[in-house]
Scaffold this motif. Structure first.
Motif, short mmCIF file in Angstrom:
data_model
loop_
_atom_site.label_atom_id
_atom_site.label_comp_id
_atom_site.label_asym_id
_atom_site.label_seq_id
_atom_site.Cartn_x
_atom_site.Cartn_y
_atom_site.Cartn_z
N VAL A 45 0.87 -1.18 0.00
CA VAL A 45 0.00 0.00 0.00
C VAL A 45 0.91 1.23 0.00
CG1 VAL A 45 -1.92 -1.13 1.23
CG2 VAL A 45 -0.21 0.13 2.52
N PHE A 46 0.36 2.35 -0.40
CA PHE A 46 1.10 3.61 -0.33
C PHE A 46 0.97 4.20 1.07
CE2 PHE A 46 -0.01 3.46 -4.88
CZ PHE A 46 1.27 3.56 -5.41
N THR A 47 2.02 4.91 1.52
CA THR A 47 1.89 5.69 2.74
C THR A 47 0.94 6.85 2.45
OG1 THR A 47 3.83 7.01 2.13
CG2 THR A 47 4.20 5.11 3.60
N ALA A 48 0.45 7.49 3.50
CA ALA A 48 -0.52 8.58 3.34
C ALA A 48 0.00 9.69 2.44
CB ALA A 48 -0.91 9.15 4.69
N ASP A 49 1.30 10.00 2.52
CA ASP A 49 1.86 11.08 1.69
C ASP A 49 2.36 10.60 0.33
OD1 ASP A 49 4.26 9.79 2.26
OD2 ASP A 49 5.12 11.47 3.36
N ALA A 56 4.20 -6.01 2.75
CA ALA A 56 4.18 -7.18 3.62
C ALA A 56 5.19 -8.18 3.07
CB ALA A 56 2.79 -7.80 3.66
N ASP A 57 6.17 -8.52 3.87
CA ASP A 57 7.10 -9.57 3.49
C ASP A 57 6.81 -10.76 4.39
OD1 ASP A 57 9.81 -10.20 1.97
OD2 ASP A 57 9.90 -11.05 3.99
N TYR A 58 6.59 -11.92 3.78
CA TYR A 58 6.13 -13.08 4.53
C TYR A 58 7.06 -13.42 5.70
CZ TYR A 58 3.29 -17.21 5.12
OH TYR A 58 2.41 -18.14 5.63
N ARG A 59 8.36 -13.35 5.51
CA ARG A 59 9.30 -13.69 6.58
C ARG A 59 9.63 -12.51 7.48
NH1 ARG A 59 14.82 -16.60 5.30
NH2 ARG A 59 13.43 -18.40 5.29
N HIS A 60 9.82 -11.33 6.91
CA HIS A 60 10.32 -10.20 7.69
C HIS A 60 9.22 -9.30 8.24
CE1 HIS A 60 14.49 -11.09 6.93
NE2 HIS A 60 14.19 -11.29 5.66
N GLY A 61 7.97 -9.52 7.88
CA GLY A 61 6.88 -8.68 8.37
C GLY A 61 6.72 -7.44 7.51
N GLY A 86 4.28 -13.65 8.29
CA GLY A 86 3.21 -14.43 7.68
C GLY A 86 2.09 -13.62 7.09
N LEU A 87 2.35 -12.33 6.81
CA LEU A 87 1.33 -11.48 6.18
C LEU A 87 1.35 -11.70 4.67
CD1 LEU A 87 1.84 -8.14 8.12
CD2 LEU A 87 0.12 -9.91 8.52
N ASP A 88 0.19 -11.57 4.05
CA ASP A 88 0.07 -11.78 2.61
C ASP A 88 -0.57 -10.55 1.98
OD1 ASP A 88 -0.16 -12.78 0.05
OD2 ASP A 88 -1.27 -14.56 0.59
N GLY A 89 -1.87 -10.55 1.80
CA GLY A 89 -2.55 -9.41 1.21
C GLY A 89 -2.52 -8.21 2.12
N LEU A 90 -2.50 -7.01 1.54
CA LEU A 90 -2.42 -5.78 2.32
C LEU A 90 -3.25 -4.71 1.64
CD1 LEU A 90 -0.85 -4.92 4.88
CD2 LEU A 90 0.92 -4.04 3.38
N ALA A 91 -4.06 -4.01 2.43
CA ALA A 91 -4.87 -2.90 1.94
C ALA A 91 -4.89 -1.83 3.03
CB ALA A 91 -6.30 -3.38 1.62
N SER A 92 -5.41 -0.66 2.71
CA SER A 92 -5.50 0.38 3.73
C SER A 92 -6.94 0.83 3.88
CB SER A 92 -4.60 1.57 3.38
OG SER A 92 -4.95 2.10 2.13
N HIS A 93 -7.27 1.25 5.11
CA HIS A 93 -8.62 1.72 5.42
C HIS A 93 -8.54 2.71 6.57
CE1 HIS A 93 -12.62 1.42 7.44
NE2 HIS A 93 -13.00 1.60 6.19
N ARG A 94 -8.91 3.95 6.29
CA ARG A 94 -8.99 4.99 7.32
C ARG A 94 -7.72 5.08 8.17
NH1 ARG A 94 -15.20 5.17 9.56
NH2 ARG A 94 -16.22 5.00 7.54
N GLY A 95 -6.58 5.06 7.53
CA GLY A 95 -5.31 5.22 8.21
C GLY A 95 -4.73 3.95 8.83
#
Length: 184
Positions: A45-49, A56-61, A86-95
């Motif tokens: 995801v993009f940062t706010a700015d 998300a990197d599966y091993r490093h977080g 162990g994170l996979d998909g990533l999205a952003s919602h309200r910060g």
């Protein structure tokens, strides 16, 4: 995973090659981003700015990936140095970040909040525990809901991509997870 900027620039994570490809809107490869913190880079995801990616990197977080300047890729951890592997998909919602976490059993969907500067994990909440066949994977926020695949069939395949003999495939599913409490 793929993330497209408003100007058409596409960021494509390659977990096998341990890099993020950056393509111009016309499809030309602009550059490749690599880091020792990339083992199996997944959702972004993009940062706010808009100056960086959170990946998300599966091993490093979670990792902070600057898009300009001389800043380097850094891990995003809690104040005491813990990370969410162990994170996979990533999205952003309200910060906040909404993440599929298939590195845990059972799989789950998390809301991860970051510090104001986006460099530290302030906390996380389990939004949903996923049970059944397969494991949660890619998702997208639309409005105030997270739509995701709760049952990817990764377990039905060998490392080389061939099907495991006798392993059934779960029926594909897309699940809708409300991210705010409905009003009465």
């Amino acid at each position: 995973d793929v993330l497209v900027a408003p100007d058409g620039t596409a960021y494509v994570s390659d977990g096998t090659a341990k890099r993020i490809y950056v393509f111009d809107a016309d499809g030309a490869l602009r550059r490749m981003i690599t880091s020792s913190f990339f083992h199996s880079v997944q959702g972004m995801v993009f940062t706010a700015d808009g100056s960086a990616l959170i990946a998300a990197d599966y091993r490093h977080g979670l990792v902070h990936v600057p898009l300009t300047g001389t800043d380097t890729v850094t891990r995003i951890t809690t104040e005491d140095g813990r990370r969410i592997q162990g994170l996979d998909g990533l999205a952003s919602h309200r910060g906040a970040l909404i993440a599929t976490h298939n590195g845990a059993a059972p799989g789950r969907v998390l809301r991860v909040t970051l510090s104001t500067d986006g460099r530290t994990i302030a906390g996380f909440t389990v939004l949903e525990t996923v049970s059944g066949e397969g494991e949660p994977t890619l998702g997208e926020v639309i409005g105030d809901a997270f739509y995701y695949i709760p049952n990817s069939p990764w377990g039905a395949y060998e490392a080389d991509g061939s099907r495991k003999a006798g392993t059934p495939l779960p029926r594909p599913e897309i699940r809708r997870l409300p991210l705010v409490n409905p009003t009465p």
